[in-house]
Design a protein around this motif. Structure first.
Motif, mmCIF file in Angstrom:
data_model
loop_
_atom_site.group_PDB
_atom_site.id
_atom_site.type_symbol
_atom_site.label_atom_id
_atom_site.label_comp_id
_atom_site.label_asym_id
_atom_site.label_seq_id
_atom_site.Cartn_x
_atom_site.Cartn_y
_atom_site.Cartn_z
ATOM 1 N N VAL A 189 -12.284 -3.961 -6.635
ATOM 2 C CA VAL A 189 -11.300 -4.933 -7.122
ATOM 3 C C VAL A 189 -10.215 -4.223 -7.946
ATOM 4 O O VAL A 189 -9.015 -4.494 -7.802
ATOM 5 C CB VAL A 189 -12.003 -6.031 -7.943
ATOM 6 N N THR A 190 -10.650 -3.291 -8.801
ATOM 7 C CA THR A 190 -9.673 -2.542 -9.614
ATOM 8 C C THR A 190 -8.715 -1.751 -8.723
ATOM 9 O O THR A 190 -7.496 -1.731 -8.939
ATOM 10 C CB THR A 190 -10.416 -1.588 -10.560
ATOM 11 N N TYR A 191 -9.281 -1.131 -7.694
ATOM 12 C CA TYR A 191 -8.452 -0.351 -6.761
ATOM 13 C C TYR A 191 -7.430 -1.238 -6.062
ATOM 14 O O TYR A 191 -6.241 -0.920 -5.972
ATOM 15 C CB TYR A 191 -9.371 0.339 -5.754
ATOM 16 N N ARG A 195 -3.312 -1.230 -6.237
ATOM 17 C CA ARG A 195 -2.445 -1.117 -5.078
ATOM 18 C C ARG A 195 -1.438 -2.264 -5.008
ATOM 19 O O ARG A 195 -0.270 -2.087 -4.644
ATOM 20 C CB ARG A 195 -3.266 -1.091 -3.805
ATOM 21 N N MET A 196 -1.942 -3.477 -5.351
ATOM 22 C CA MET A 196 -1.040 -4.630 -5.307
ATOM 23 C C MET A 196 0.073 -4.496 -6.337
ATOM 24 O O MET A 196 1.225 -4.827 -6.078
ATOM 25 C CB MET A 196 -1.830 -5.917 -5.545
ATOM 26 N N GLU A 197 -0.243 -3.969 -7.512
ATOM 27 C CA GLU A 197 0.784 -3.798 -8.535
ATOM 28 C C GLU A 197 1.769 -2.707 -8.124
ATOM 29 O O GLU A 197 2.962 -2.788 -8.424
ATOM 30 C CB GLU A 197 0.136 -3.440 -9.879
#
Length: 200
Positions: A189-191, A195-197
């Motif tokens: 989830v952190t990854y 990536r989305m940010e």
């Protein structure tokens, strides 16, 4: 500490404080039900074996000895009646030898009665000895059966303890697997969030 199946069936564990890890309540209850059921089964088996042993072995043999004793008493009574009849005949005969015959008949009667009494006493002694031996043998066999049942019970309880240990080890494995997956999921989830940010 002595436990009965009722004690095991009534036991209740407190829930662990919030945030403290504990055992799965359903598995603990299931394990306790298995232990209580096994204890009830062994107690019933012991009771049935003890009753069967007591009833089958002793009653029949004691009745046989009682019949032998009754036959000896009947024989003594028949000999006494026979001698009384002979004495009556001797008294009915009026002859110079009648007193001598009477004494002879009385002596013979006394000998027969004494012999019958000896035989009856011997039979009673033998019956008492055999009854004592039978009771001792039955008690020994009953104690052996109880010891064997206790041994089997201990082995089964040990087996249940092994199953419990296996279940606890499996629970620990599952908890460790859950922690690994949770950590992997958090990393994923952190990854993805990173990536989305970065694509904005």
């Amino acid at each position: 500490m002595s436990l009965t199946s009722a004690d095991v069936g009534k036991i209740a564990f407190r829930e662990p404080p919030a945030g403290v890890r504990g055992y799965h309540e359903g598995e603990v209850d299931s394990f306790l039900e298995d232990v209580a059921g096994e204890m009830r089964r062994l107690a019933a088996e012991n009771q049935a074996l003890a009753e069967r042993l007591q009833h089958d072995d002793l009653v029949g043999h004691l009745r046989k000895l009682e019949r032998q004793c009754a036959r000896a008493r009947e024989r003594a009574a028949a000999l006494r009646a026979e001698l009384d009849a002979e004495l009556d005949k001797s008294r009915a005969v009026a002859s110079p030898t009648a007193p001598h015959l009477l004494r002879l008949a009385e002596r013979t009667a006394d000998e027969h009665v004494a012999e019958a009494r000896r035989e009856a006493a011997d039979l009673l002694d033998k019956a008492g000895t055999e009854a004592s031996l039978l009771i001792s043998d039955a008690e020994l066999r009953a104690s052996t059966i109880v010891a064997d049942a206790r041994h089997a019970h201990a082995e089964r309880i040990t087996g249940l303890a092994g199953k419990r240990a296996d279940a606890l080890a499996r629970i620990e494995d599952l908890l460790a697997e859950a922690r690994r997956r949770r950590a992997d999921l958090a990393d994923d989830v952190t990854y993805r969030l990173g990536r989305m940010e970065g694509t904005r």
